[in-house]
Motif scaffolding. Structure first.
Motif, short mmCIF file in Angstrom:
data_model
loop_
_atom_site.label_atom_id
_atom_site.label_comp_id
_atom_site.label_asym_id
_atom_site.label_seq_id
_atom_site.Cartn_x
_atom_site.Cartn_y
_atom_site.Cartn_z
N TYR A 115 0.87 -1.18 0.00
CA TYR A 115 0.00 0.00 0.00
C TYR A 115 0.91 1.23 0.00
O TYR A 115 2.12 1.15 0.23
CB TYR A 115 -0.90 0.03 1.24
CG TYR A 115 -0.11 -0.05 2.54
CD1 TYR A 115 0.41 1.10 3.13
CD2 TYR A 115 0.14 -1.27 3.15
CE1 TYR A 115 1.15 1.03 4.29
CE2 TYR A 115 0.88 -1.35 4.32
CZ TYR A 115 1.39 -0.20 4.87
OH TYR A 115 2.15 -0.26 6.02
N ASP A 116 0.32 2.38 -0.25
CA ASP A 116 1.03 3.65 -0.13
C ASP A 116 0.39 4.41 1.02
O ASP A 116 -0.71 4.96 0.88
CB ASP A 116 0.90 4.46 -1.43
CG ASP A 116 1.72 5.75 -1.40
OD1 ASP A 116 1.93 6.29 -0.29
OD2 ASP A 116 2.13 6.23 -2.46
N PRO A 117 1.04 4.43 2.20
CA PRO A 117 0.41 5.04 3.38
C PRO A 117 0.08 6.51 3.21
O PRO A 117 -0.87 7.01 3.82
CB PRO A 117 1.44 4.82 4.49
CG PRO A 117 2.74 4.65 3.77
CD PRO A 117 2.40 3.97 2.49
N ILE A 118 0.83 7.21 2.37
CA ILE A 118 0.58 8.63 2.21
C ILE A 118 -0.62 8.88 1.29
O ILE A 118 -1.38 9.83 1.47
CB ILE A 118 1.84 9.34 1.68
CG1 ILE A 118 2.95 9.23 2.73
CG2 ILE A 118 1.56 10.81 1.34
CD1 ILE A 118 4.27 9.83 2.32
N LYS A 119 -0.82 8.00 0.30
CA LYS A 119 -1.95 8.15 -0.62
C LYS A 119 -3.20 7.43 -0.15
O LYS A 119 -4.32 7.85 -0.44
CB LYS A 119 -1.56 7.64 -2.01
CG LYS A 119 -0.50 8.47 -2.72
CD LYS A 119 -0.19 7.90 -4.09
CE LYS A 119 0.85 8.75 -4.83
NZ LYS A 119 1.17 8.18 -6.16
N ASP A 120 -3.03 6.32 0.56
CA ASP A 120 -4.16 5.46 0.91
C ASP A 120 -4.76 5.74 2.28
O ASP A 120 -5.81 5.20 2.63
CB ASP A 120 -3.75 3.98 0.85
CG ASP A 120 -3.33 3.56 -0.55
OD1 ASP A 120 -3.80 4.20 -1.51
OD2 ASP A 120 -2.54 2.62 -0.69
N LEU A 121 -4.09 6.59 3.08
CA LEU A 121 -4.61 6.97 4.39
C LEU A 121 -4.72 8.50 4.46
O LEU A 121 -3.93 9.21 3.85
CB LEU A 121 -3.69 6.48 5.50
CG LEU A 121 -3.64 4.97 5.75
CD1 LEU A 121 -2.53 4.62 6.73
CD2 LEU A 121 -4.99 4.46 6.28
N VAL A 122 -5.71 8.96 5.20
CA VAL A 122 -5.92 10.40 5.36
C VAL A 122 -5.60 10.81 6.80
O VAL A 122 -6.13 10.21 7.75
CB VAL A 122 -7.38 10.78 5.04
CG1 VAL A 122 -7.60 12.28 5.25
CG2 VAL A 122 -7.73 10.39 3.62
N PRO A 123 -4.72 11.79 7.00
CA PRO A 123 -4.40 12.24 8.36
C PRO A 123 -5.61 12.91 9.03
O PRO A 123 -6.27 13.75 8.42
CB PRO A 123 -3.27 13.26 8.14
CG PRO A 123 -2.77 13.01 6.75
CD PRO A 123 -3.95 12.52 5.99
N VAL A 124 -5.88 12.51 10.26
CA VAL A 124 -6.93 13.15 11.05
C VAL A 124 -6.32 14.21 11.94
O VAL A 124 -6.83 15.32 12.07
CB VAL A 124 -7.68 12.11 11.91
CG1 VAL A 124 -8.64 12.80 12.87
CG2 VAL A 124 -8.43 11.14 11.01
N GLY A 125 -5.21 13.87 12.57
CA GLY A 125 -4.54 14.84 13.43
C GLY A 125 -3.40 14.20 14.20
O GLY A 125 -3.39 13.00 14.47
N MET A 126 -2.46 15.02 14.55
CA MET A 126 -1.33 14.60 15.36
C MET A 126 -1.75 14.60 16.83
O MET A 126 -2.60 15.40 17.23
CB MET A 126 -0.17 15.58 15.14
CG MET A 126 1.16 15.18 15.69
SD MET A 126 2.40 16.38 15.15
CE MET A 126 3.85 15.73 15.98
N VAL A 127 -1.17 13.70 17.62
CA VAL A 127 -1.50 13.68 19.05
C VAL A 127 -0.31 14.04 19.93
O VAL A 127 -0.48 14.47 21.07
CB VAL A 127 -2.08 12.31 19.49
CG1 VAL A 127 -3.37 12.03 18.76
CG2 VAL A 127 -1.09 11.19 19.28
#
Length: 329
Positions: A115-127
């Motif tokens: 998979y491509d984590p940068i293209k296939d996942l969307v950032p919600v927020g840093m903790v």
């Protein structure tokens, strides 16, 4: 006249469909969540990622009045759990914890990433952020970073260090240390941070770059000996412990961030709701204090600013991996 009328009808239809779509998205966000949420952690129980996820999940469950279940899916340096998050339904009921190892390092380190984590996942927020502490078993005849460097050079290939997995953050932290100090220590990967720490506590392995979240208590209890922290500044919880850079390895610095992600295609309204909740949780005074005592610095963000940071981090780690020559099949 007929052509003009048909064009007007078509335009009206597009507007109506768009309004229905927007209305549906807003309604979905307003009713969200109406069932349990799965919080995927791509590492096993016992490590720093697990601690962070469970603190967030408990408070989120209370606020949402829906159970948020932590699902530990360790293996392959975080690939198994992250792949599960990528393939989950983009409906807001599967969220995932991400770290540099699984998001910004993996694309450059693994030859066949599914998979491509940068293209296939969307950032919600840093903790927030944390670091590692270079630690050794008490039986080791070293008291400082320089002592360890001297011993490793005197006994090349005889000292072992533990990591959470091949390609994990503490694996790369150790490899950077070896590169800058020109030492040769043998890598022993385990199935998760908890197992790696147990190996050092038992004396099975002599060295670990352990997460501050898990090793500070062990250091204070005298079960392992801390030599230096990987961050650019000293840890407030252990002010007498030097940074590795000031202890004899100029230019050494490794930090680790933690963030929440959702599958690509998740409605924007749900992403906004999740971000708002995460910011609220991480700024709760009790939670900030609890995490600070474990060596964790709370740092929240918008989805947009988090995405920009990830892009720059990916470029940085691509260069680091290229220069190190590290690759995992």
């Amino acid at each position: 006249m007929r052509r003009s009328l048909m064009k007007s009808i078509s335009t009206f239809a597009v507007v109506v469909v768009s309004m229905i779509g927007l209305g549906g998205n807003a309604t979905l966000a307003q009713s969200y969540p109406d069932k349990p949420i799965r919080f995927i952690v791509p590492f096993s129980v016992g490590g720093g990622a697990n601690i962070i996820a469970r603190i967030i999940a408990q408070k989120m469950s209370d606020d949402f009045r829906q159970q948020v279940v932590v699902d530990n899916r360790g293996g392959s340096g975080g690939i198994i759990g992250t792949k599960m998050a990528v393939e989950a339904e983009p409906d807001g009921y599967s969220i995932a914890l991400g770290l540099p190892a699984t998001i910004t390092v993996a694309p450059s380190l693994f030859k066949k990433l599914p998979y491509d984590p940068i293209k296939d996942l969307v950032p919600v927020g840093m903790v927030g952020t944390s670091a590692y502490i270079l630690s050794v078993h008490p039986s080791m005849p070293v008291k400082t970073v320089k002592d360890l460097i001297w011993l490793a050079k005197a006994r090349p290939g005889e000292i072992n260090y533990a990591s959470s997995a091949v390609g994990a953050g503490n694996h790369l932290a150790a490899e950077l240390f070896k590169s800058l100090t020109k030492t040769n220590m043998v890598h022993i990967p385990y199935k998760g941070g908890g197992a790696a720490l147990v190996a050092v506590l038992s004396g099975e392995v002599q060295v670990i770059f352990g997460s501050k979240l898990t090793v500070i208590r062990q250091i204070k209890a005298g079960k392992i000996r801390g030599l230096g922290v990987t961050s650019a500044s000293r840890a407030p919880e252990m002010p007498n412990l030097p940074t590795i850079a000031e202890a004899g390895v100029p230019g050494y610095e490794v930090d680790v961030w933690f963030g929440v992600f959702v599958p690509k295609g998740t409605p924007q309204g749900i992403i906004t709701t999740l971000n708002r909740e995460i910011v609220k949780i991480m700024n709760d005074d009790d939670i900030r204090t609890k995490l600070a005592n474990r060596g964790f610095e709370v740092r929240t963000s918008t989805p947009e600013s988090f995405a920009k940071m990830i892009q720059s981090e990916a470029v940085k780690w691509a260069q680091v991996v290229k220069e190190s020559g590290a690759k995992v099949d």
